[in-house]
Each structure stands twice: as C-alpha cells, then as structure tokens.
Design an enzyme around this catalytic site. Sequence first.
Site, short mmCIF file in Angstrom:
data_model
loop_
_atom_site.label_atom_id
_atom_site.label_comp_id
_atom_site.label_asym_id
_atom_site.label_seq_id
_atom_site.Cartn_x
_atom_site.Cartn_y
_atom_site.Cartn_z
N GLU A 120 67.97 26.47 31.55
CA GLU A 120 66.73 25.82 31.17
C GLU A 120 66.44 26.04 29.68
O GLU A 120 66.32 27.18 29.24
CB GLU A 120 65.58 26.38 32.02
CG GLU A 120 65.79 26.18 33.52
CD GLU A 120 64.89 27.06 34.35
OE1 GLU A 120 64.00 27.72 33.78
OE2 GLU A 120 65.08 27.09 35.59
N LEU A 163 64.66 22.59 35.87
CA LEU A 163 64.07 23.88 36.20
C LEU A 163 64.39 24.20 37.66
O LEU A 163 63.54 24.09 38.55
CB LEU A 163 62.56 23.85 35.97
CG LEU A 163 62.13 23.61 34.52
CD1 LEU A 163 60.68 23.18 34.45
CD2 LEU A 163 62.34 24.87 33.71
N GLU A 190 66.82 27.13 39.50
CA GLU A 190 67.80 28.22 39.40
C GLU A 190 68.92 28.06 40.42
O GLU A 190 70.09 28.35 40.13
CB GLU A 190 67.10 29.56 39.57
CG GLU A 190 66.30 30.01 38.37
CD GLU A 190 65.00 29.23 38.18
OE1 GLU A 190 64.47 29.21 37.05
OE2 GLU A 190 64.53 28.63 39.18
N GLN A 212 66.05 32.32 32.76
CA GLN A 212 65.11 32.66 31.70
C GLN A 212 64.56 34.07 31.82
O GLN A 212 64.40 34.76 30.81
CB GLN A 212 63.96 31.65 31.67
CG GLN A 212 64.35 30.32 31.04
CD GLN A 212 63.14 29.45 30.75
OE1 GLN A 212 62.06 29.65 31.31
NE2 GLN A 212 63.33 28.47 29.89
N ILE A 221 65.34 34.38 39.30
CA ILE A 221 66.61 34.10 39.98
C ILE A 221 66.44 34.02 41.49
O ILE A 221 67.36 33.58 42.20
CB ILE A 221 67.66 35.18 39.63
CG1 ILE A 221 69.08 34.66 39.85
CG2 ILE A 221 67.43 36.47 40.44
CD1 ILE A 221 70.16 35.58 39.34
N PHE A 222 65.28 34.40 42.02
CA PHE A 222 65.11 34.45 43.48
C PHE A 222 65.53 33.15 44.18
O PHE A 222 66.20 33.21 45.22
CB PHE A 222 63.68 34.81 43.84
CG PHE A 222 63.33 36.25 43.55
CD1 PHE A 222 64.18 37.28 43.90
CD2 PHE A 222 62.14 36.57 42.91
CE1 PHE A 222 63.86 38.60 43.62
CE2 PHE A 222 61.80 37.89 42.63
CZ PHE A 222 62.67 38.91 42.99
N PRO A 223 65.17 31.96 43.69
CA PRO A 223 65.62 30.74 44.38
C PRO A 223 67.13 30.56 44.39
O PRO A 223 67.65 29.80 45.22
CB PRO A 223 64.95 29.61 43.58
CG PRO A 223 63.79 30.25 42.91
CD PRO A 223 64.24 31.63 42.58
N HIS A 271 58.04 38.53 35.19
CA HIS A 271 58.75 38.46 33.91
C HIS A 271 59.35 39.80 33.50
O HIS A 271 60.01 39.88 32.46
CB HIS A 271 57.80 37.99 32.79
CG HIS A 271 57.48 36.53 32.84
ND1 HIS A 271 56.72 35.98 33.84
CD2 HIS A 271 57.81 35.51 32.01
CE1 HIS A 271 56.59 34.68 33.62
NE2 HIS A 271 57.25 34.38 32.52
#
Length: 328
Positions: free
Chosen positions: A30, A59, A61, A83, A88-90, A130
């Site tokens: 992204e 957008l 992942e 980012q 990264i969870f998805p 974040h």
Amino acid sequence: MTRMLNMVQAIRDALDVKLAEDNRVLVLGEDVGVNGGVFRATDGLQDKYGPERVIDTPLAESGIIGSSIGLALNGFRPVAEIQFLAFIFPGLEQVFAHAARMRYRTRGRFTAPLVIRAPYGAGIRGPELHSESLESLFAHTPGLRVVAPSNPYDAKGMLISAMEVDDPVIFLEPTRLYRAGTRDVPEGSYRVSLEKAERLTEGRDVSLFAWGAMVPVALRAAEQLEKEQGLSAEVIDLRSLMPLDKETILSSVEKTGRAVIVHEAHQTVGLGAEIAALLADEAVWCLRAPIKRVAGFDVPVPPFSVEDAYLPTAERVLAGLKEVVMAE
C-alpha cells in the site's frame, strides 16, 4: 566506500541494490510506489524501476500476501510491505497456511521465496494497532524465518540476505529506530547472516538478551550497571528470532551464569519464554540465579503517550539486572 545512513535509508538502499541486481525482485504494498511508503522506505524506487516492479496495491493485506505467494511460486522474489505489523491480521491465513507450509506441503518441490516487511513496536506515539510486537506468532510457525535488525548496517545486510533465501522471511523493522541514528553502511551489496546473533559487549557477570528497539535500551542498562555496581553485562543482539542462534545464547550463559531477557511484546508466551526454556533445558547447571524477563505487560499496547508506561525502560532493565546479579 561507506555512507552514514539511518535505518529507513539503509532499507531503501537494500531494495535498490536487489532491484538493480535481480529482475525477479518486485516490491509491492500500500502506497509503496507513488508515495514511497508510509515511512518513505521505498521513496523514489517506482520512478527508477517503474510501476511493474514497484507496485501500489489495494488496501488489502490478504491480497498483498496472497499475490506475493503466487509470484514467488512462479519464479519471482516479491518483497511485500505491510504498513504496520498489526495490519497483517487479515493476511495471516495466507502466511500461516500457505507461505510457511509450501516447502513442506510439496515435499521440497516448491518454495515460497518472499519477504514480508513490516514496521513494528511502540515508541512513536501511534494509535491502536500501530505499535504491536507480534514476533512470537511468526516464530511459533514452522517454515518461516523471522528477523529483527536493530541498526542500519544489519537492516541492509539482512534484507539483502532475506531477498536471496528460498524461505519466506518475516522482516521486522523497529519503527522507533527508523530515524533514531545513523551508522556507516557499505555501498553496494553485502550480507548479514539470518541465523547468527551478535555479541555487542563482552561481560562476565550476566548475559542480557534483546532485539529490535530493545537493544539500545539494554545497552543503556548495561552501562548503568557497570557505573553503579562495577559489574559487566554481556549484551547479545539476537537479530535472528527464528532460527535462534542457540550456540551464542548458551555459550554466553555458560560464561556468566545469569540471564536477563528483554522484549517489548507481552510477557506471557513471548519469545523470552522460549529462550528461558532453552536455558532451562541445556544450561541449567550453569545458572547461578533465576532467569529474569523484562517485557511488556499483558495488556493491549496502549496508544499515544500512554505507551511510555508499557514499554520496558533502561530503569526497568537495570532493576532486573540487579535482581539477578545479587541473587544468591
């Protein structure tokens, strides 16, 4: 020839080197192209190599990582940027069920040579999701390499190495250190091992293990221990979290007889527990005191300035060192 670079510049330099050397290398994520990445780690690379090699993605992942796996299986060497690590969870299903298992699933006929880069850790006043340190999730998964450099020299050399191995690599970049300082970094191509820790200081009284943004914290605590107590800590930057450099870990504790492990991830089931278990299994007769962990608390990483209360500090590490060295 060397140049003084910060970590962001060193990472960009590594990508530039491999994009120039190897047409199979692609960068995707992204905003990595036109905007040069959220931290500008890919700044200017799309202008230099074109949008077919430095690719702005939607957008998504899961799509970024899934596309990278497909590219890797078809002869490319993709470098995917997430980012922030908690974004990264998805895409974890793609990482755990596919990238990590490809070599095993195909009995070695196929590999997935891809790198997933992600800034991680607290210290930049970020909002929720974040600032997480999730290294133990990936280190727990067979088939993945996990590395976390703590300085610009290692960041460039390890990223070049990561782009050349045939395994998927989770490349964790400590956000707090992106622009925290500069270091001499060689021009062109060089490599730093993805399997070896680095002994930063020699010590005789206690071994102090850390990685990523906790390395400078550990060094400050070690300096204070020497100043206040006249005792020396052997500071080890693990760098490679999977595989662990067991030889360096064990040899250090066999010498000092004491161990303190520092990480900013939650303490429970953090990577420090695995290191403590390794020492209990293979160096227990060398230990002169209980193993101490100094880590983040078992709560979600708090946002903004509240994170200061969560992060291990040099003072907390120093207290842990004193506890261990003064134990009978």
